[in-house]
Structure formats: structure tokens, C-alpha cells
Design an enzyme around this catalytic site. Structure first.
Site, PDB file in Angstrom:
ATOM      1  N   TYR A  22       0.835  -1.199   0.000  1.00  0.00           N
ATOM      2  CA  TYR A  22       0.000   0.000   0.000  1.00  0.00           C
ATOM      3  C   TYR A  22       0.876   1.259   0.000  1.00  0.00           C
ATOM      4  O   TYR A  22       0.639   2.185  -0.780  1.00  0.00           O
ATOM      5  CB  TYR A  22      -0.938   0.000   1.212  1.00  0.00           C
ATOM      6  CG  TYR A  22      -1.921   1.127   1.183  1.00  0.00           C
ATOM      7  CD1 TYR A  22      -3.090   1.028   0.443  1.00  0.00           C
ATOM      8  CD2 TYR A  22      -1.664   2.311   1.857  1.00  0.00           C
ATOM      9  CE1 TYR A  22      -3.984   2.089   0.385  1.00  0.00           C
ATOM     10  CE2 TYR A  22      -2.546   3.366   1.816  1.00  0.00           C
ATOM     11  CZ  TYR A  22      -3.709   3.248   1.075  1.00  0.00           C
ATOM     12  OH  TYR A  22      -4.585   4.296   1.019  1.00  0.00           O
ATOM     13  N   HIS A  26       1.429   4.274  -3.093  1.00  0.00           N
ATOM     14  CA  HIS A  26       1.265   5.711  -2.899  1.00  0.00           C
ATOM     15  C   HIS A  26       2.562   6.498  -3.068  1.00  0.00           C
ATOM     16  O   HIS A  26       2.525   7.718  -3.190  1.00  0.00           O
ATOM     17  CB  HIS A  26       0.572   5.984  -1.558  1.00  0.00           C
ATOM     18  CG  HIS A  26      -0.875   5.668  -1.656  1.00  0.00           C
ATOM     19  ND1 HIS A  26      -1.356   4.389  -1.458  1.00  0.00           N
ATOM     20  CD2 HIS A  26      -1.933   6.436  -2.006  1.00  0.00           C
ATOM     21  CE1 HIS A  26      -2.655   4.402  -1.661  1.00  0.00           C
ATOM     22  NE2 HIS A  26      -3.032   5.619  -1.994  1.00  0.00           N
ATOM     23  N   TYR A  45      -4.659  17.019  -0.013  1.00  0.00           N
ATOM     24  CA  TYR A  45      -5.008  15.623   0.261  1.00  0.00           C
ATOM     25  C   TYR A  45      -3.822  14.915   0.914  1.00  0.00           C
ATOM     26  O   TYR A  45      -2.710  14.942   0.398  1.00  0.00           O
ATOM     27  CB  TYR A  45      -5.375  14.952  -1.070  1.00  0.00           C
ATOM     28  CG  TYR A  45      -6.003  13.591  -0.994  1.00  0.00           C
ATOM     29  CD1 TYR A  45      -6.290  12.960   0.205  1.00  0.00           C
ATOM     30  CD2 TYR A  45      -6.313  12.926  -2.169  1.00  0.00           C
ATOM     31  CE1 TYR A  45      -6.877  11.703   0.231  1.00  0.00           C
ATOM     32  CE2 TYR A  45      -6.902  11.665  -2.153  1.00  0.00           C
ATOM     33  CZ  TYR A  45      -7.184  11.060  -0.947  1.00  0.00           C
ATOM     34  OH  TYR A  45      -7.762   9.829  -0.920  1.00  0.00           O
ATOM     35  N   TRP A  80      -7.855   2.920 -10.912  1.00  0.00           N
ATOM     36  CA  TRP A  80      -7.180   3.042  -9.613  1.00  0.00           C
ATOM     37  C   TRP A  80      -8.006   2.379  -8.503  1.00  0.00           C
ATOM     38  O   TRP A  80      -7.489   1.633  -7.686  1.00  0.00           O
ATOM     39  CB  TRP A  80      -6.933   4.518  -9.288  1.00  0.00           C
ATOM     40  CG  TRP A  80      -6.224   4.719  -7.984  1.00  0.00           C
ATOM     41  CD1 TRP A  80      -6.787   4.994  -6.765  1.00  0.00           C
ATOM     42  CD2 TRP A  80      -4.815   4.647  -7.749  1.00  0.00           C
ATOM     43  NE1 TRP A  80      -5.824   5.102  -5.801  1.00  0.00           N
ATOM     44  CE2 TRP A  80      -4.598   4.896  -6.387  1.00  0.00           C
ATOM     45  CE3 TRP A  80      -3.715   4.401  -8.573  1.00  0.00           C
ATOM     46  CZ2 TRP A  80      -3.328   4.896  -5.810  1.00  0.00           C
ATOM     47  CZ3 TRP A  80      -2.450   4.413  -8.002  1.00  0.00           C
ATOM     48  CH2 TRP A  80      -2.266   4.653  -6.638  1.00  0.00           C
TER      49      TRP A  80
END
Length: 109
Positions: A22, A26, A45, A80
Site C-alpha cells: 500500500y 502511494h 489531500y 485506480w
């Protein structure tokens, strides 16, 4: 004068055995995904990940519904979300639709 932004904070749970993958995803978010987020109103964000997989996200947007609707119209978002969904525990729908939105109880200007 700038448009006021709604502050959105949300929670998801990443499978503890998928944390490294994960994080890696990113570190390498697709450029067209980043552009789509910016273009559809996802600003400032950030994602925060706890060692047990608790994920907290935060962003600002003129409208959460408009931001979600804008992303839903993009091909990159569908790709995505499909790739990211298996990372999450007990996800209802796609990550961008199935997150638990947290109530804001305090904000210091």
C-alpha cells in the site's frame, strides 16, 4: 476571494499484511490520477497510516459530492479504485465511495 472548502476526514482499514504494498503504491501514484484529483477538486489531500493498518485520509474540496462525481467520470479513477480495493478490510463499494467519513468536532483557524 477564494471558494470556501469543506474539510473531509475519513477512515479505512488496510489489510495488515498489505501495508508495504500500500505504501509503495502511494509512492508511485499515476500522474494521470494525480491530475484527475486536482482537476476534480481534491485539494490538500493527505493519507496517514497506522502500523495496524488504520488509514486516515484528509482533503479539502469545494464540494465532496462534486469531487466524487468528477472522479467517477474519469477512466483513471475506475482503474485506480479497482486496483486499490483489495487492500482494504470489509470495504463496501470502492475506496473513494466506501470510506467512513469522520465528523469534524473542532477546527482552529
Amino acid at each position: 476571494m477564494s471558494t470556501p472548502h469543506q474539510r473531509v476526514c475519513f477512515q479505512l482499514q488496510v489489510h495488515p499484511d498489505r501495508l508495504d504494498d500500500y505504501r509503495d503504491r502511494h509512492r508511485h501514484v499515476w500522474p494521470d490520477m494525480l491530475a484527475a484529483l486536482r482537476d476534480t477538486g481534491w485539494h490538500n489531500y493527505s493519507l496517514f497510516l497506522r502500523p495496524d493498518g488504520l488509514l486516515i485520509g484528509y482533503f479539502e474540496t469545494p464540494s465532496l459530492q462534486a469531487a466524487r462525481d468528477g472522479m467517477a467520470r474519469t477512466d483513471v479513477n475506475a482503474r485506480w479504485q479497482a486496483e486499490m480495493a483489495p487492500f482494504f478490510v470489509a470495504l463496501q463499494g470502492t475506496p473513494d465511495q466506501g470510506f467512513l467519513q469522520l465528523e469534524e468536532v473542532f477546527h482552529l483557524e
